[in-house]
Design a protein around this motif. Structure first.
Motif: not given
Length: 291
Positions: A30-33, A107-123
């Motif tokens: 549901x969260x992924x949708x 993901x790496x570029x976002x972290x280097x620019x101070x941008x939050x990276x939020x993972x969702x669990x799943x398959x």
């Protein structure tokens, strides 16, 4: 240490890593949708493939391609959008982004620019196959796809043979037969292995046995579908590696080694090398004599 609080308000946008089903659409959460609907943009490995998923769940968020051939230039564009405050959901064709799929660079570029990276669990195909394999799931080592070139593949299998953990490989149907033969050569015929085919899909199948049995099965059956390969770890890596220390030798060096160590004639050494390498004796003879 830099802290990221995933659910705090930020001045920039956020990058959401959204897993997608590996075969069964009912595995979409549901969260992924919701995240795919709320995002300003979806960065997809293949926009045509992802569009089928979006249509099924009535999602109308625009897409942009992000794959192995454009990941560097596209990452710069996506980072700028994130810095401008847009929310981006990144997906691969199936399963978890970055796991044998595009995603790591963004993901790496976002972290280097101070941008939050939020993972969702799943398959995830590897973990799904592992827990049903019957082989010890802890600890485990995930490898993914082996190299295609024979020499590089042999070197990687030699390294894997040193591992005590259960390990996970991915393989396509048209390469499975030759990969199994290479694994039998590197690990020995009695190593336990599980072939998980079409995980979560209609024709899901688990084939459990030894490498010798797996090679025999691959020769007697039409191979279809994508495979997760779960392999038993090596309880005695030092002993196994020592037994196979010829893997780095040329044929000529291998024959000469046996002649010196076992006091064999060249004829007998060629015969034994052919057996060890699972090659035709004539081919070994020709290579040794430079014919």
């Amino acid at each position: 240490m830099k802290s990221q609080r995933s659910f705090s308000e930020t001045e920039t946008g956020k990058l959401y890593l959204v897993p997608t089903p590996i075969g069964n659409l009912e595995d979409m959460t549901f969260r992924a949708v919701r995240m795919l609907k709320e995002a300003d943009l979806i960065a997809a490995e293949d926009t045509r493939n992802t569009q089928k998923l979006l249509n099924h769940f009535d999602i109308h968020t625009p897409q942009i391609s992000f794959h192995e051939h454009n990941r560097n230039e596209r990452a710069e564009q996506l980072i700028q959008k994130l810095l401008d405050g847009e929310t981006i959901a990144q997906v691969s064709d199936a399963g978890m982004p970055s796991i044998s799929d595009p995603g790591y660079e963004l993901t790496l570029a976002a972290i280097e620019h101070g941008i939050s990276v939020v993972p969702l669990p799943g398959p995830n195909a590897g973990l799904t196959a592992l827990i049903a394999s019957g082989l010890d799931p802890q600890p485990f080592y995930f490898y993914g796809f082996l190299p295609r070139k024979k020499k590089e593949q042999a070197a990687e299998l030699e390294e894997l043979n040193r591992r005590r953990e259960t390990f996970i490989l991915y393989e396509s149907p048209h390469r499975l037969k030759t990969v199994l033969q290479a694994m039998r050569k590197a690990f020995g015929p009695e190593r336990k292995i599980v072939l998980a085919r079409e995980v979560t899909k209609r024709f899901e199948e688990f084939l459990r046995g030894t490498l010798e049995e797996a090679v025999a099965w691959s020769k007697d059956n039409e191979i279809r579908g994508e495979f997760c390969i779960i392999v038993e770890g090596n309880d005695n890596p030092e002993e196994q590696v020592e037994a196979n220390d010829w893997s780095a030798l040329s044929v000529k060096e291998h024959v000469e080694q046996l002649m010196n160590e076992k006091n064999l004639s060249s004829k007998d050494a060629i015969k034994e090398v052919a057996k060890l390498r699972e090659q035709n004796k004539r081919d070994i003879y020709a290579e040794y004599h430079g014919i």
